[in-house]
Design an enzyme around this catalytic site. Structure first.
Site, PDB file in Angstrom:
ATOM      1  N   ASP A  47       7.168  46.219 -25.625  1.00 18.94           N
ATOM      2  CA  ASP A  47       7.130  45.095 -24.659  1.00 18.94           C
ATOM      3  C   ASP A  47       6.312  44.086 -24.342  1.00 18.94           C
ATOM      4  O   ASP A  47       6.248  43.437 -23.168  1.00 18.94           O
ATOM      5  CB  ASP A  47       7.179  45.998 -23.220  1.00 18.94           C
ATOM      6  CG  ASP A  47       8.489  47.023 -23.491  1.00 18.94           C
ATOM      7  OD1 ASP A  47       9.640  46.588 -23.458  1.00 18.94           O
ATOM      8  OD2 ASP A  47       8.193  48.429 -22.645  1.00 18.94           O
ATOM      9  N   GLY A  48       5.031  44.383 -25.197  1.00 16.13           N
ATOM     10  CA  GLY A  48       4.239  43.627 -24.971  1.00 16.13           C
ATOM     11  C   GLY A  48       4.368  42.325 -25.320  1.00 16.13           C
ATOM     12  O   GLY A  48       3.862  40.654 -24.550  1.00 16.13           O
ATOM     13  N   ASN A 117       4.176  40.360 -15.152  1.00 13.30           N
ATOM     14  CA  ASN A 117       4.082  42.387 -14.527  1.00 13.30           C
ATOM     15  C   ASN A 117       3.104  42.620 -13.214  1.00 13.30           C
ATOM     16  O   ASN A 117       3.796  42.597 -12.205  1.00 13.30           O
ATOM     17  CB  ASN A 117       3.617  42.924 -15.646  1.00 13.30           C
ATOM     18  CG  ASN A 117       4.651  43.440 -16.817  1.00 13.30           C
ATOM     19  OD1 ASN A 117       4.851  43.128 -16.777  1.00 13.30           O
ATOM     20  ND2 ASN A 117       4.172  44.045 -17.896  1.00 13.30           N
ATOM     21  N   THR A 158       7.229  49.127 -13.304  1.00 16.71           N
ATOM     22  CA  THR A 158       7.493  50.733 -14.495  1.00 16.71           C
ATOM     23  C   THR A 158       6.184  50.899 -15.935  1.00 16.71           C
ATOM     24  O   THR A 158       5.559  51.040 -16.671  1.00 16.71           O
ATOM     25  CB  THR A 158       8.357  50.801 -15.136  1.00 16.71           C
ATOM     26  OG1 THR A 158       8.763  49.045 -16.494  1.00 16.71           O
ATOM     27  CG2 THR A 158       9.936  50.945 -14.458  1.00 16.71           C
ATOM     28  N   ALA A 159       5.328  49.504 -15.598  1.00 21.14           N
ATOM     29  CA  ALA A 159       4.216  49.268 -16.596  1.00 21.14           C
ATOM     30  C   ALA A 159       3.002  49.967 -16.105  1.00 21.14           C
ATOM     31  O   ALA A 159       2.850  51.094 -15.463  1.00 21.14           O
ATOM     32  CB  ALA A 159       3.987  47.667 -16.770  1.00 21.14           C
ATOM     33  N   TYR A 160       1.801  48.929 -16.013  1.00 22.35           N
ATOM     34  CA  TYR A 160       0.345  49.603 -15.096  1.00 22.35           C
ATOM     35  C   TYR A 160       0.584  50.272 -14.703  1.00 22.35           C
ATOM     36  O   TYR A 160      -0.005  51.170 -13.833  1.00 22.35           O
ATOM     37  CB  TYR A 160      -0.758  47.997 -15.211  1.00 22.35           C
ATOM     38  CG  TYR A 160      -1.888  48.469 -15.349  1.00 22.35           C
ATOM     39  CD1 TYR A 160      -2.402  50.097 -14.849  1.00 22.35           C
ATOM     40  CD2 TYR A 160      -3.070  47.721 -14.992  1.00 22.35           C
ATOM     41  CE1 TYR A 160      -3.868  50.311 -14.629  1.00 22.35           C
ATOM     42  CE2 TYR A 160      -4.039  47.671 -14.838  1.00 22.35           C
ATOM     43  CZ  TYR A 160      -4.657  49.500 -14.727  1.00 22.35           C
ATOM     44  OH  TYR A 160      -5.786  49.120 -14.384  1.00 22.35           O
ATOM     45  N   LEU A 162       3.234  51.226 -12.489  1.00 26.70           N
ATOM     46  CA  LEU A 162       3.206  53.064 -12.572  1.00 26.70           C
ATOM     47  C   LEU A 162       1.925  53.750 -13.065  1.00 26.70           C
ATOM     48  O   LEU A 162       2.063  55.272 -12.697  1.00 26.70           O
ATOM     49  CB  LEU A 162       4.481  53.492 -13.932  1.00 26.70           C
ATOM     50  CG  LEU A 162       5.097  54.914 -14.051  1.00 26.70           C
ATOM     51  CD1 LEU A 162       5.309  55.411 -11.889  1.00 26.70           C
ATOM     52  CD2 LEU A 162       6.506  54.788 -14.645  1.00 26.70           C
TER      53      LEU A 162
END
Length: 258
Positions: A47-48, A117, A158-160, A162
């Site tokens: 993902d990164g 994001n 859904t990243a940081y 979440l």
């Protein structure tokens, strides 16, 4: 960029050996073009690296199809070498828009960044941050004492976001999440959902004593005084997902994970 015949592919890979090996095999099998000449950019990594690929393609019109050759693959399709052209042809599309950050530092310099994001404000020292939050030119919170705060897109929810106990947002919900990070006062505030058209302004109080940095994905500005965030609707990024595994489906499924 479209032309008659199968799509022209560009392959981008992270530094991981498995990603570089996959790039070599796929390029030999399907042919490889530069990003500017391609119809579809195939991103190989986690993902990164998908985030890096999206930033690389911000000003282009190519669609982006990811395959997981990294550790986290929420935004990636499964890695298979066979039938790649057929999978791309049948793929479901997700169009996303980045956030535009305008950050003014204590020296008066203005910095601009784009975030796919989230935009996050984070304390730089042991001192908690003190922030004033305004939405559409109206102050909604005079003083938020916290480790930080972030504004997330649906794609980044859904990243940081979440991890900071923010809500998961369906891709077509047309909202942004405003989520505190370790709020100390008001202690029970859990954040807010905002219209995707909202103009968010966060001012740093006591910035000399309580320095704060602002980060748009991987672009950081230190010792900020004021940060403004709006969605940039002029930039369209198209991501491709295997049929039946759309980004909308993944976001929905994530909400039922135990």
């Amino acid at each position: 960029m479209s032309h008659a015949g199968p799509p022209r592919l560009a392959f981008l890979a992270s530094d991981r050996p498995e990603a570089q090996e996959a790039k070599a095999r796929l390029a030999a099998r399907y042919g490889s073009h530069s990003v500017d000449e391609a119809d579809v950019v195939v991103s190989l990594g986690g993902d990164g690296f998908m985030l890096e690929t999206l930033h690389h393609c911000l000003r282009t019109t190519q669609s982006i199809y990811g395959m997981n050759r990294g550790s986290v693959g929420f935004l990636m399709n499964d890695y298979l070498e066979e039938g790649l052209l057929e999978r791309i042809d049948a793929a479901e599309r997700a169009v996303i828009h980045p956030l535009m950050m305008t950050a003014s530092d204590i020296a008066g310099e203005v910095h601009h960044g784009l975030a796919i994001n989230e935009v996050s404000l984070l304390r730089q020292t042991r001192q908690t941050a003190k922030l004033r939050v305004s939405i559409d030119d109206k102050v909604r919170m005079e003083e938020l004492v916290c480790d930080g705060v972030l504004i997330s897109t649906p794609a980044g929810s859904t990243a940081y976001n979440l991890s900071a106990h923010g809500p998961i947002i369906p891709l077509d919900a047309r909202v942004l999440a405003l989520t505190p990070i370790s709020a100390f006062r008001p202690r029970r505030w859990r954040g807010a959902l905002l219209s995707h058209k909202a103009h968010v302004c966060i001012e740093v109080l006591e910035s000399d004593k309580r320095p704060v940095s602002a980060v748009a994905d991987n672009f950081e500005v230190r010792r900020v005084q004021k940060v403004e965030i709006v969605e940039n609707r002029e930039i369209h990024l198209t991501m491709l997902f295997d049929a039946g595994r759309s980004l909308e489906e993944r976001v929905l499924a994530e909400q039922f994970q135990s």
